[in-house]
Design a protein around this motif. Structure first.
Motif, PDB file in Angstrom:
ATOM      1  N   SER A 107      57.388  56.602  53.813  1.00  0.00           N
ATOM      2  CA  SER A 107      57.699  55.548  54.783  1.00  0.00           C
ATOM      3  C   SER A 107      57.894  56.130  56.175  1.00  0.00           C
ATOM      4  O   SER A 107      57.465  55.530  57.170  1.00  0.00           O
ATOM      5  CB  SER A 107      58.959  54.790  54.351  1.00  0.00           C
ATOM      6  OG  SER A 107      58.781  54.164  53.109  1.00  0.00           O
ATOM      7  N   PHE A 111      55.986  54.918  59.574  1.00  0.00           N
ATOM      8  CA  PHE A 111      56.685  54.501  60.791  1.00  0.00           C
ATOM      9  C   PHE A 111      56.319  55.397  61.975  1.00  0.00           C
ATOM     10  O   PHE A 111      56.132  54.916  63.108  1.00  0.00           O
ATOM     11  CB  PHE A 111      58.195  54.523  60.571  1.00  0.00           C
ATOM     12  CG  PHE A 111      58.694  53.452  59.654  1.00  0.00           C
ATOM     13  CD1 PHE A 111      58.367  52.122  59.867  1.00  0.00           C
ATOM     14  CD2 PHE A 111      59.472  53.763  58.562  1.00  0.00           C
ATOM     15  CE1 PHE A 111      58.820  51.120  59.015  1.00  0.00           C
ATOM     16  CE2 PHE A 111      59.928  52.775  57.696  1.00  0.00           C
ATOM     17  CZ  PHE A 111      59.600  51.461  57.925  1.00  0.00           C
ATOM     18  N   ALA A 145      64.896  55.653  64.765  1.00  0.00           N
ATOM     19  CA  ALA A 145      64.707  54.387  64.056  1.00  0.00           C
ATOM     20  C   ALA A 145      63.716  54.551  62.905  1.00  0.00           C
ATOM     21  O   ALA A 145      63.897  53.967  61.824  1.00  0.00           O
ATOM     22  CB  ALA A 145      64.224  53.315  65.029  1.00  0.00           C
ATOM     23  N   MET A 149      64.852  53.710  59.116  1.00  0.00           N
ATOM     24  CA  MET A 149      64.156  52.662  58.375  1.00  0.00           C
ATOM     25  C   MET A 149      63.512  53.213  57.106  1.00  0.00           C
ATOM     26  O   MET A 149      63.453  52.527  56.080  1.00  0.00           O
ATOM     27  CB  MET A 149      63.084  52.031  59.267  1.00  0.00           C
ATOM     28  CG  MET A 149      63.639  51.259  60.455  1.00  0.00           C
ATOM     29  SD  MET A 149      64.626  49.824  59.970  1.00  0.00           S
ATOM     30  CE  MET A 149      63.332  48.706  59.469  1.00  0.00           C
ATOM     31  N   SER A 150      63.060  54.455  57.149  1.00  0.00           N
ATOM     32  CA  SER A 150      62.458  55.049  55.949  1.00  0.00           C
ATOM     33  C   SER A 150      63.507  55.287  54.865  1.00  0.00           C
ATOM     34  O   SER A 150      63.229  55.109  53.670  1.00  0.00           O
ATOM     35  CB  SER A 150      61.755  56.368  56.312  1.00  0.00           C
ATOM     36  OG  SER A 150      62.686  57.354  56.709  1.00  0.00           O
ATOM     37  N   ASP A 153      64.185  51.883  53.323  1.00  0.00           N
ATOM     38  CA  ASP A 153      63.099  51.505  52.413  1.00  0.00           C
ATOM     39  C   ASP A 153      63.256  52.212  51.065  1.00  0.00           C
ATOM     40  O   ASP A 153      63.094  51.598  50.001  1.00  0.00           O
ATOM     41  CB  ASP A 153      61.759  51.863  53.054  1.00  0.00           C
ATOM     42  CG  ASP A 153      60.575  51.395  52.220  1.00  0.00           C
ATOM     43  OD1 ASP A 153      60.714  50.386  51.491  1.00  0.00           O
ATOM     44  OD2 ASP A 153      59.512  52.033  52.281  1.00  0.00           O
ATOM     45  N   SER A 200      59.964  44.647  50.562  1.00  0.00           N
ATOM     46  CA  SER A 200      59.931  45.855  51.398  1.00  0.00           C
ATOM     47  C   SER A 200      58.514  46.182  51.841  1.00  0.00           C
ATOM     48  O   SER A 200      58.302  46.679  52.954  1.00  0.00           O
ATOM     49  CB  SER A 200      60.534  47.044  50.638  1.00  0.00           C
ATOM     50  OG  SER A 200      59.783  47.340  49.476  1.00  0.00           O
ATOM     51  N   PHE A 204      58.256  46.360  55.685  1.00  0.00           N
ATOM     52  CA  PHE A 204      58.032  47.688  56.246  1.00  0.00           C
ATOM     53  C   PHE A 204      56.544  48.029  56.336  1.00  0.00           C
ATOM     54  O   PHE A 204      56.053  48.425  57.396  1.00  0.00           O
ATOM     55  CB  PHE A 204      58.754  48.747  55.403  1.00  0.00           C
ATOM     56  CG  PHE A 204      60.239  48.573  55.348  1.00  0.00           C
ATOM     57  CD1 PHE A 204      60.999  48.581  56.507  1.00  0.00           C
ATOM     58  CD2 PHE A 204      60.886  48.383  54.145  1.00  0.00           C
ATOM     59  CE1 PHE A 204      62.376  48.419  56.471  1.00  0.00           C
ATOM     60  CE2 PHE A 204      62.264  48.212  54.085  1.00  0.00           C
ATOM     61  CZ  PHE A 204      63.015  48.231  55.251  1.00  0.00           C
ATOM     62  N   THR A 208      54.419  47.537  59.942  1.00  0.00           N
ATOM     63  CA  THR A 208      53.973  48.752  60.629  1.00  0.00           C
ATOM     64  C   THR A 208      52.453  48.798  60.733  1.00  0.00           C
ATOM     65  O   THR A 208      51.912  49.260  61.745  1.00  0.00           O
ATOM     66  CB  THR A 208      54.472  50.001  59.878  1.00  0.00           C
ATOM     67  OG1 THR A 208      54.090  49.917  58.494  1.00  0.00           O
ATOM     68  CG2 THR A 208      55.978  50.138  59.975  1.00  0.00           C
TER      69      THR A 208
END
Length: 307
Positions: A107, A111, A145, A149-150, A153, A200, A204, A208
């Motif tokens: 992830s 990102f 960020a 965020m990863s 996830d 997710s 996510f 992205t």
């Protein structure tokens, strides 16, 4: 609960059951892994030590290289061990940890690729204000960020797996642990887990991907508006390496998850997953080294000094 306590480990079938093929694959993936570590480490070292590479683009690239090292290290060392081990097993805890970190670093890579796409969009679409938009603090916030965020996830998808109980076979027909394989071995209801995966993936993954896609639509449309061929070539060269990396990663991921769920595609699963989890982290530094003039010139100068 009795069946759950019996299954303390999973058996990974790997890529082949032929001992001679396994030895061959061991050396092939050992070379790939060593190349991944060396190539990405060189990229990080060059960016950290060369004053000419202290720009937002290379700052993001250094984090991508670090993510590539970690992403590959989650699965390849265990794969190498199983090629030569008699007992090709992984503990249940180790399996869950592998899933967590695979999701985390995978992830993070997605990102970071989106952040880099936005950086190239600003550089080409609004070059006069690039330095004011992509300030050092802004770049740090974007990278921070991406990593946060990863982690989120990975937590959302991996932590609920600890509540699963296993009362079926403990054999995973793959070289690594993944969520679908583990859930197939569970005797629990999987509805909640599938909802979390779907949510997710949309939140996510799709978000992205759309950010990256929209950025490159604007980038390509801006490049096509440049009148001179030299100007178009120069503009495209600033984002061509990133575009190649994005295409390699997303294309293999789409093939892996969008194809029909059939036994006839079982071998394709392994090939495609090797592409985005093993091959792509190795190719990324090579692509950036060959397609980026700054890195290529610095490497060439270093090579000349060593002679």
């Amino acid at each position: 609960m009795q069946n759950q306590t019996i299954i303390r480990e999973f058996i990974l079938l790997g890529l082949s059951s032929d001992p001679q093929v396994q030895i061959f694959l061991f050396f092939v993936f050992l070379i790939i892994y060593a190349t991944t570590l060396l190539g990405n480490s060189v990229i990080i070292l060059l960016i950290r030590t060369e004053p000419g590479l202290q720009t937002p683009m290379f700052f993001f690239l250094s984090h991508l290289a670090f993510a590539d090292i970690c992403y590959s290290s989650v699965t390849v060392p265990k794969m190498l061990e199983n090629f030569v081990a008699k007992q090709k097993t992984i503990s249940v805890v180790g399996c869950f940890a592998q899933i967590f970190f695979f999701l985390h670093f995978g992830s993070a890579e997605v990102f970071l690729l989106s952040v880099m796409a936005y950086d190239r969009y600003v550089a080409i679409f609004n070059p006069l204000h690039y330095s004011t938009v992509m300030k050092k603090q802004m770049c740090r916030h974007m990278v921070g960020a991406a990593w946060v965020m990863s982690v989120l996830d990975a937590v959302v998808n991996a932590v609920p797996l600890k509540d699963l109980t296993f009362c079926r076979s403990n054999t995973i027909g793959h070289y690594t642990c993944d969520i679908p394989s583990v859930m197939r071995l569970s005797c629990n209801e999987h509805f909640t887990n599938y909802i979390l995966i779907l949510a997710s993936s949309i939140l996510f993954g799709l978000a992205t991907f759309l950010l990256t896609l929209v950025s490159y639509i604007y980038i390509i449309s801006t490049i096509l508006k440049i009148h001179s061929a030299e100007g178009r070539s120069k503009a495209f060269s600033t984002c061509s390496s990133h575009l190649i990396v994005v295409c390699l990663f997303y294309l293999s991921a789409f093939i892996r998850y969008m194809k029909p769920n059939s036994k006839s595609f079982k071998h394709l699963d392994s090939v495609v997953s090797i592409q985005y989890s093993v091959i792509t982290p190795m190719l990324n530094p090579i692509i950036y080294s060959l397609k980026n003039k700054e890195i290529k010139n610095i490497i060439w100068k270093k090579f000349q000094k060593s002679e």
